[in-house]
Design an enzyme around this catalytic site. Structure first.
Site, PDB file in Angstrom:
ATOM      1  N   GLY A 186      -5.247   6.660  -7.415  1.00  0.00           N
ATOM      2  CA  GLY A 186      -5.254   6.718  -8.869  1.00  0.00           C
ATOM      3  C   GLY A 186      -3.899   6.860  -9.526  1.00  0.00           C
ATOM      4  O   GLY A 186      -3.803   7.294 -10.673  1.00  0.00           O
ATOM      5  N   HIS A 220      -1.383  -6.281  -2.875  1.00  0.00           N
ATOM      6  CA  HIS A 220      -2.136  -7.464  -3.307  1.00  0.00           C
ATOM      7  C   HIS A 220      -1.170  -8.535  -3.822  1.00  0.00           C
ATOM      8  O   HIS A 220      -1.246  -8.938  -4.985  1.00  0.00           O
ATOM      9  CB  HIS A 220      -3.129  -7.096  -4.416  1.00  0.00           C
ATOM     10  CG  HIS A 220      -4.066  -5.993  -4.057  1.00  0.00           C
ATOM     11  ND1 HIS A 220      -4.704  -5.219  -5.012  1.00  0.00           N
ATOM     12  CD2 HIS A 220      -4.482  -5.517  -2.852  1.00  0.00           C
ATOM     13  CE1 HIS A 220      -5.463  -4.318  -4.420  1.00  0.00           C
ATOM     14  NE2 HIS A 220      -5.340  -4.481  -3.104  1.00  0.00           N
ATOM     15  N   ASN A 255      -1.233   0.865  -1.428  1.00  0.00           N
ATOM     16  CA  ASN A 255      -0.968   2.158  -0.797  1.00  0.00           C
ATOM     17  C   ASN A 255       0.030   2.017   0.345  1.00  0.00           C
ATOM     18  O   ASN A 255       0.152   0.951   0.945  1.00  0.00           O
ATOM     19  CB  ASN A 255      -2.261   2.834  -0.310  1.00  0.00           C
ATOM     20  CG  ASN A 255      -3.311   1.849   0.136  1.00  0.00           C
ATOM     21  OD1 ASN A 255      -3.259   1.326   1.242  1.00  0.00           O
ATOM     22  ND2 ASN A 255      -4.272   1.557  -0.742  1.00  0.00           N
ATOM     23  N   GLU A 299      -8.034   4.493   0.787  1.00  0.00           N
ATOM     24  CA  GLU A 299      -7.970   3.483   1.836  1.00  0.00           C
ATOM     25  C   GLU A 299      -7.120   3.920   3.029  1.00  0.00           C
ATOM     26  O   GLU A 299      -6.723   3.097   3.849  1.00  0.00           O
ATOM     27  CB  GLU A 299      -7.439   2.173   1.266  1.00  0.00           C
ATOM     28  CG  GLU A 299      -8.393   1.549   0.256  1.00  0.00           C
ATOM     29  CD  GLU A 299      -7.994   0.152  -0.151  1.00  0.00           C
ATOM     30  OE1 GLU A 299      -8.820  -0.755   0.011  1.00  0.00           O
ATOM     31  OE2 GLU A 299      -6.852  -0.022  -0.630  1.00  0.00           O
TER      32      GLU A 299
END
Length: 261
Positions: free
Chosen positions: A46, A99, A30, A78
């Site tokens: 999503g 990530h 995000n 988040e």
């Protein structure tokens, strides 16, 4: 001064870079941009960051209340983590969460990026600590991250990923790139042999270069000297540590980590 629409387009562009560089998979990650003291643009939940369009970007206030969300799109679950950064760091205008494989692997292994192995990493980031694990989408992660915000511009999230932030979206994104490159070099050099760490004098010269560059943001080496951050580890280590002292320090750190869980 960019318009709100231009910022949304830039967020989509950075989302595409994050996705194409393999820093996220599927709908992970995000981004957010603080457009004024009270309003924040953030990516939707999503949705793949590689396939966003400006109309998907949501707007919330500094407390997380939704101000704008088109159709089925909702703010990232988040966003709490982003808002905590903005509240704790008035200088920050953008936050990136991803990530990246190497950085996240270090976060999973419980190993912070705290070795001075190359000039660029020392100047740009210093070290990257690990914020304690928290359940995603809860206040646990913001609480864990908050401990490190006053001394660092990049944080690994234990068993989760990485968080970077800066005065604008490009800077926040480039810090994520720098973090991942730092982690990748750490991993590869460790496979070849023992990484050679820069000594005190070499690091001090690099810190002086950073000062002369007038770079904005926080840096743990400067924070240590100013004595502001109790969570900051001793980035500039002693050059003369013996093997026995090194082993003793590692045992002490591992024991403390085990006992704290």
């Amino acid at each position: 001064m960019f318009s709100e629409y231009e910022i949304k387009k830039q967020m989509c562009d950075i989302g595409k870079r994050i996705y194409q560089n393999g820093f996220v998979a599927a709908n992970d990650g995000n981004l957010s941009v603080r457009i004024n003291d009270k309003e924040v643009l953030c990516t939707p939940t999503g949705v793949s960051k590689g396939y966003m369009t400006p109309d998907m970007i949501c707007k919330v206030d500094i407390n997380g209340n939704v101000l704008q969300a088109n159709g089925k799109f909702k703010p990232s679950s988040e966003v709490k983590m982003h808002l905590r950064v903005y509240r704790e760091r008035p200088d920050v205008k953008s936050v990136v969460h991803a990530h990246p494989p190497y950085g996240t692997s270090y976060a999973i292994a419980g190993i912070p990026l705290n070795k001075a192995i190359m000039p660029e990493a020392v100047i740009a980031l210093g070290e990257v600590p690990i914020a304690e694990y928290g359940t995603p989408s809860t206040e646990e992660i913001p609480d864990a991250v908050a401990k490190y915000l006053q001394c660092y511009d990049a944080v690994l999230l234990e068993n989760h990923g990485a968080l970077t932030y800066g005065p604008d979206l490009m800077t926040a994104y480039f810090k994520m790139e720098s973090l991942e490159f730092y982690a990748k070099l750490m991993f590869i050099s460790s496979q070849i042999g023992e990484p050679q760490v820069l000594n005190n004098g070499q690091v001090e010269k690099l810190i002086d270069i950073r000062k002369n560059m007038n770079l904005v943001g926080k840096h743990p080496a400067l924070c240590n000297k100013e004595g502001k951050c109790k969570y900051s580890s001793n980035y500039i280590e002693e050059e003369t540590s013996s093997e026995e002292e090194l082993i003793a320090r590692i045992v002490k750190e591992v024991t403390a980590r085990v006992l704290s869980k």
